[in-house]
Design a protein around this motif. Structure first.
Motif: not given
Lengths: 479, 94
Positions: A315-321, A335-336, A340, B15, B78, B80, B87, B89
């Motif tokens: 969830g940090v860089q791309y895709g779903l968060r 959040m991780y 996931r 995780r 890309i 979020v 980026f 975070v």
């Protein structure tokens, strides 16, 4: 035959003879997709340009192609059939995509797969299952089930898939087409979303062996972006398509003809062996003594590498968060975990956890390290066998296609459907599945041919010689 | 035998947050798979070298040549969340 039913080499011939045009081919496929994909459910995404943009007449190979949803296509959402990559639009092309584009093949779209290629049935996809064109109640196999289904249903001329434990060959067998996994290091993995980096390999799914060789010609060869892609010249694989197996020594490993195998599958494979014998090949009984340990070894190594590769989906860089709703104040780890937990499906969780376990302190020696050592034994089995034989022939899958839902709640039963394909990945050798008839249920049966590393030429030669003396590859499903 | 607590521990290593329903399922599944994997104990592998990779590759070198790469905006396409060309975070330090 309709245009959409033809092979790539037949279409190329027709274009050359002015019997058809690239535009007509696009139109024919477009109509076929509109007509049958609602039944097969193989495409997850059609690209706007694919069958609509007018092809450049200079293109060397204007034959449309379908791409498994785990290969990055610049500007097109690429998700590995996982919710966790929803909305991920890569800003670059995978190397194989670049090479296919350079040849001028229009990209039709992304096709369905098991989530992160974790599965043998295409049922773990976040988009829902794909059907086997030969029987819509059955699975197409997996994980490249979409790639196999679009070729079998003539919704694409050919397709690209990836194979980590059989993910190209098993669906090819279950859908009655040709699927080949090249030697590890033959094709660049750059831009292929990683599952198990020491096992993954990209390869073609096609209607016949000649198309398989043509497509391998396009995608094989060294790539500065993938240091495991070997710097070794690529022969013209179509040169190895000779209808002659006289004097070749082919091994039959006794460990592959075991109880639990569907009797009619066994019968078809034995028929194929008989035919090749008649054509002049010499058959030798061989032994690959560690075969029974391949599935267990694979599920240690494959899941360990997967748990490490999938650590990047946080969830940090791309895709779903996702943030947990119930917590007023959440930490980074919350959040991780939320991302996931919501983004991965059941099987992805199972595999990531299994991998984390086998790599964890206290279990590393008992599982991961042991797996790597057994891998050595499995590889040595093949090294010894190829001292004696030119090729090895086995069934591709112990059964024909099973029903949708039949194995989804029993992960171990699902894992065992790859029992004949996994060893080739562990040993890194090339292997192809070609159609060799139909079971009593009317569903296709696949024959697997394996050769030593970087001897795709021998593999193609045996496959072609068998194919040219049969009619199985000419069967088309009517939907 | 895997205990519920062990399953929780594995999940936390990976995780992943599990709800109680997931735990009992995974406990059963993982146990069955690990049981199957235990057949490797039949083999004596004490003196066998591990194979982590099938190719006889060591270090693969190439010349360090300056080339075009993705520009900042494209690379960030890309993200979020993004902020000031980076980026964005969640906060790590309280």
């Amino acid at each position: 035959m309709e245009l959409y039913e033809l092979t790539a080499h037949e279409l190329l011939d027709q274009i050359k003879n002015n019997a058809t045009t690239p535009r007509d081919i696009q139109q024919s496929l477009k109509e076929q997709i509109e007509r049958v994909d609602q039944k097969v459910h193989a495409y997850v995404r059609l690209f706007a340009d694919g069958l609509n943009a007018i092809p450049d007449p200079q293109n060397a190979c204007p034959i449309p192609i379908a791409i498994k949803d785990n290969m990055c296509v610049s500007g097109q959402e690429t998700t590995c059939a996982s919710t966790i990559l929803a909305g991920f639009v890569p800003p670059y092309d995978a190397t194989v995509i670049q090479r296919i584009k350079t040849q001028g093949c229009p990209l039709i779209g992304h096709v369905n797969m098991d989530e992160f290629a974790f599965g043998s049935s295409t049922e773990t996809s976040c988009y829902g299952p794909t059907s086997n064109p030969w029987n819509l109640e059955c699975v197409p196999g997996g994980s490249s089930g979409g790639s196999a289904a679009v070729v079998a249903s003539s919704e694409s001329v050919w397709a690209i898939g990836s194979d980590t434990g059989g993910s190209i060959r098993q669906p090819a067998a279950l859908c009655g087409i040709v699927g080949m996994k090249p030697t590890y290091g033959r094709v660049s993995r750059y831009g292929l979303i990683a599952f198990a980096s020491s096992l993954d390999q990209i390869g073609p799914l096609t209607k016949d062996v000649r198309d398989s060789a043509l497509l391998l010609n396009i995608i094989a060869g060294p790539d500065p972006m993938d240091s495991t892609c070997i710097d070794r010249p690529v022969p013209d694989y179509t040169q190895s398509l000779v209808n002659d197996v006289r004097g070749l020594k082919i091994g039959i490993p006794k460990e592959y003809f075991i109880e639990g195998m569907q009797p009619d599958v066994k019968a078809r494979v034995l028929d194929a062996i008989k035919l090749l014998k008649k054509q002049g090949a010499e058959f030798v009984d061989i032994t690959l003594p560690h075969t029974e340990y391949a599935v267990a070894t694979y599920y240690i190594i494959g899941t360990a590498e997967a748990s490490s590769n999938l650590a990047r989906y946080d969830g940090v860089q791309y895709g779903l968060r996702k943030q947990p709703d119930h917590l007023r104040k959440s930490t980074l780890v919350d959040m991780y975990e939320e991302t996931r937990s919501r983004g991965f499906g059941k099987e992805a969780k199972r595999r990531v956890m299994l991998g984390a376990y086998s790599l964890s302190a206290g279990y590393y020696d008992a599982y991961y390290l042991k797996g790597l050592k057994v891998r050595t034994l499995i590889k040595q089995d093949f090294d010894k066998a190829f001292d004696i034989v030119d090729a090895i022939i086995t069934p591709t899958s112990p059964t024909t296609a099973f029903k949708i839902g039949e194995k989804i709640d029993d992960p171990l039963a699902m894992y065992l459907s790859d029992i004949y394909t996994i060893s080739a990945n562990l040993a890194g050798i090339p292997a192809i599945s070609i159609p060799c008839g139909f079971g009593n249920d009317g569903l296709p049966v696949g024959l697997q041919i394996m050769t030593k590393p970087f001897d795709e030429e021998m593999m193609f030669r045996v496959a072609y010689a068998y194919e040219q003396n049969t009619e199985w590859h000419k069967q088309r499903v009517q939907l | 035998m895997l205990s519920e607590k062990q399953v929780q521990q594995i999940a936390s290593l990976a995780r992943i947050h599990l709800n109680p329903n997931d735990i009992s399922f995974l406990q059963k599944d993982l146990e069955k798979i690990l049981d199957y994997i235990d057949q490797l104990n039949n083999l004596d592998v004490k003196d066998i070298e591990p194979t982590s990779h099938v190719l006889p590759l060591k270090n693969v070198f190439r010349d360090d040549v300056l080339k075009e790469s993705l520009d900042q905006n494209t690379a960030l396409s890309i993200a979020v969340e993004k902020k000031n060309g980076s980026f964005k975070v969640p906060k790590i330090i309280e």
